[in-house]
Design an enzyme around this catalytic site. Sequence first.
Site, short mmCIF file in Angstrom:
data_model
loop_
_atom_site.label_atom_id
_atom_site.label_comp_id
_atom_site.label_asym_id
_atom_site.label_seq_id
_atom_site.Cartn_x
_atom_site.Cartn_y
_atom_site.Cartn_z
N LYS A 196 0.82 -1.23 0.00
CA LYS A 196 0.00 0.00 0.00
C LYS A 196 0.84 1.26 0.00
O LYS A 196 2.02 1.27 0.34
CB LYS A 196 -1.00 -0.04 1.15
CG LYS A 196 -2.15 -0.99 0.80
CD LYS A 196 -3.26 -1.03 1.79
CE LYS A 196 -4.35 -2.00 1.26
NZ LYS A 196 -5.36 -2.30 2.25
N ARG A 238 -3.67 -10.16 4.61
CA ARG A 238 -4.05 -10.19 3.19
C ARG A 238 -2.87 -9.66 2.39
O ARG A 238 -2.52 -8.49 2.54
CB ARG A 238 -5.29 -9.32 3.00
CG ARG A 238 -5.81 -9.26 1.57
CD ARG A 238 -7.01 -8.33 1.48
NE ARG A 238 -7.54 -8.28 0.14
CZ ARG A 238 -7.06 -7.52 -0.83
NH1 ARG A 238 -6.02 -6.74 -0.62
NH2 ARG A 238 -7.61 -7.54 -2.03
N1 HH2 Z 1 -7.44 -3.88 0.68
C1 HH2 Z 1 -7.74 -3.84 -0.64
C2 HH2 Z 1 -8.82 -4.60 -1.13
N2 HH2 Z 1 -9.54 -5.40 -0.31
N3 HH2 Z 1 -9.95 -6.29 1.84
C3 HH2 Z 1 -9.66 -6.34 3.15
N4 HH2 Z 1 -10.36 -7.14 3.97
N5 HH2 Z 1 -8.63 -5.60 3.68
C4 HH2 Z 1 -7.87 -4.77 2.92
O1 HH2 Z 1 -6.97 -4.09 3.46
C5 HH2 Z 1 -8.17 -4.68 1.52
C6 HH2 Z 1 -9.23 -5.46 1.01
C7 HH2 Z 1 -6.95 -2.99 -1.58
O2 HH2 Z 1 -5.90 -3.67 -2.15
P1 HH2 Z 1 -5.89 -4.44 -3.57
O3 HH2 Z 1 -6.94 -5.48 -3.65
O4 HH2 Z 1 -4.52 -4.94 -3.79
O5 HH2 Z 1 -6.16 -3.32 -4.67
P2 HH2 Z 1 -7.46 -2.81 -5.41
O6 HH2 Z 1 -8.47 -2.40 -4.41
O7 HH2 Z 1 -6.95 -1.67 -6.25
O8 HH2 Z 1 -8.00 -3.95 -6.24
#
Ligand code: HH2
Length: 254
Positions: A196, A238
Amino acid sequence: MGVLNVTPDSFSDGGRFLDPDAAIAHARRLIAEGADVVDVGGESTRPGAEPVSESEERRRVLPVIEAIAAEARVSIDTRKAGVARAAVEAGATLINDVSASLHLVAADCGVGWVAMHMQGEPATMQAEPRYGDVVAEVRTFLVERAEQAIAAGVEEVWIDPGIGFGKTAAHNLQLLARLDELVSTGFPVVVGTSRKRFLGALLAASDGADAPVPTDDRLEGSLATATWAMAEGARMVRVHDVLATVQAAKVLAA
Ligand code: HH2
């Protein structure tokens, strides 16, 4: 929990796994590397992301879930009730809900539920996040939602502080520093710091550089924060980099 974003625009792996075969192959890699859960998402929630339609989100995630559900536990990362239900029919057994509002769907489907805290909406959440005491406010919100879910009949309820979701770098660090205040609720805690932006900013600052380090160069920060979270009592992290995190977890456990 290994991250699999079947999206064109996720902040770190967007566009890499939009093709179902590439997504399924990556899911198998995450499982081989030691992921207990594969978190499949079809809508980016990165700051400024545009929402996608329900039919498009289903089209992205369902073939992947169907292909891997027999091989590992699958969670569906969605804010839409219809997508969550379809994902459960396809084999998902955990709803990872960044809107913390789908507990009735989880109750109805008889699956687990992750309640994540977010201030505002992805399109605008990083504009000006404000809290009195961020940890106390996030804790109160999550406990309230978790108790609602238990009352509705959800048997497996997780809470997640939502690192980066309507939070400054300072808010993220406070939530990590005082993670014990979430752990002490008794609900199992999930933490997602992987790659992040606040890590990019911290690492850039330590290099004396101005721009945040790119997402692919945030492994050490991701591992440091995941290890911290596990040591402080988080029951799940995660992450994108499953192999490295599993190794860190094994050393920590020893
Ligand atoms: N962060 C993201 C997405 N889903 N779910 C939970 N439970 N906790 C988190 O911190 C979280 C999440 C954001 O990261 P990412 O999926 O890598 O990116 P994007 O939202 O751009 O798909």
